[in-house]
Write an enzyme that holds these catalytic residues in place. Structure first.
Site, mmCIF file in Angstrom:
data_model
loop_
_atom_site.group_PDB
_atom_site.id
_atom_site.type_symbol
_atom_site.label_atom_id
_atom_site.label_comp_id
_atom_site.label_asym_id
_atom_site.label_seq_id
_atom_site.Cartn_x
_atom_site.Cartn_y
_atom_site.Cartn_z
ATOM 1 N N SER A 190 34.263 41.240 45.161
ATOM 2 C CA SER A 190 33.532 41.002 46.403
ATOM 3 C C SER A 190 32.037 41.244 46.186
ATOM 4 O O SER A 190 31.430 40.610 45.314
ATOM 5 C CB SER A 190 34.110 41.860 47.536
ATOM 6 N N HIS A 229 36.040 37.722 53.779
ATOM 7 C CA HIS A 229 36.719 36.684 52.991
ATOM 8 C C HIS A 229 37.719 35.904 53.855
ATOM 9 O O HIS A 229 38.846 35.646 53.449
ATOM 10 C CB HIS A 229 37.399 37.298 51.764
#
Length: 301
Positions: A88, A194
């Site tokens: 991430s 996400h």
């Protein structure tokens, strides 16, 4: 060949980076970050409070400065990677390690990314689904989601460890459907990262990333959204943009590290080291102060 893996914002905790701050090269990174950020991050890492530290706009900065400080310690001992990846927001740390970004550019992008994501507001959440294959979770997600209440697989962390991301009512419906799951654990995050719910942050992020000075990587980078090693700067840049709403394919990414002799989780976390060992990779963690010494022994230094 060494693989360097950089953790993301889910690894923050009060006291993070404590042993690193005792190393002069790492302390210098903290000092530079405190100067470059709008407000110092070191005191928040050291003393919290936790509810402020875990907020997106602080967590992403905190984990990044710890990542870069740990990298500084490794570099001071002469260790450089042959492959990099980051989970991430950790992908920005990986790009710094690969020479794509400089320190100021990395911290600037992290600060902007965290601000844009925080400005979306709280639209959903994330939960870890344990004990089911990703295909099984995808089927449950398809049943639980609606057009107005989206739900997706946000993270493929490891076999049997899948994180769903989206609207809270959809996550609740999935919980009722997932009778075969070993357990479902809500994550302590501030939003549905996400997932499509992050779409409002994408236009601003796209503009900033496309304008950011970047150099071709010195070593292959494994972007989250492709899980394929690349030195193509255009691919790296586009992957960084769409990562906000797309799936983190960490299981496949971790498998790539099995091609390295050894990998190191570069930050104050053991999460990625554990996930990597789950797919057969040998991985140390810089959360352990003894790791630089063990790494030197492993490499015959």
């Amino acid at each position: 060949m060494l693989g360097f893996l950089f953790p993301g914002q889910g690894t923050v905790r009060v006291g993070m980076g404590a042993w690193l701050r005792r190393k002069p090269v790492a302390a210098e990174v903290f000092a530079q970050a405190d100067e470059l950020f709008g407000q110092p991050i070191s005191p928040l890492c050291a003393k919290g409070p936790l509810e402020r530290l875990v907020a997106t706009e602080h967590a992403q900065r905190a984990v990044t400065v710890c990542n870069l400080a740990a990298l500084a310690v490794l570099r001071a001992d002469g260790h450089e990677p042959g492959l990099v990846a980051g989970h991430s927001v950790g992908e920005l740390s990986a790009l710094y390690a690969a020479g794509v970004l400089d320190l100021a550019g990395t911290l600037r992008l992290v600060e902007i990314r965290s601000r844009l994501m925080a400005e979306v507001g709280v639209t959903g959440g994330m939960s870890a689904v344990m004990g089911l294959a990703v295909e099984e979770v995808e089927a449950l997600v398809a049943e639980a989601a609606t057009a107005d209440e989206p739900l997706v697989v946000g993270l493929e962390n490891a076999p049997g460890h899948v994180v769903v991301s989206g609207a809270l009512p959809a996550i609740e419906r999935l919980g009722k459907l997932a009778s075969d799951a070993r357990k479902i654990v809500p994550l302590q995050v501030s939003n549905a990262f996400h997932s499509p719910l992050m779409a409002p942050a994408v236009p601003g992020w796209r503009e900033v990333v496309r304008a950011a000075p970047m150099a071709p990587p010195r070593v292959p980078v494994v972007p989250n959204v492709t899980a394929e090693p690349t030195v193509d700067l255009d691919v790296i840049r586009e992957a960084l943009i769409i990562q906000l709403t797309e799936r983190v394919r960490w299981t496949e990414t971790a498998l790539r590290t099995t091609t390295t002799t050894l990998c190191v989780e570069v930050g104050d976390s053991k999460v990625l080291a554990g996930l990597s060992r789950g797919v057969g990779a040998r991985c140390l963690s810089m959360s352990d102060p003894g790791t630089p010494r063990r790494l030197a022994q492993e490499r015959g230094a």
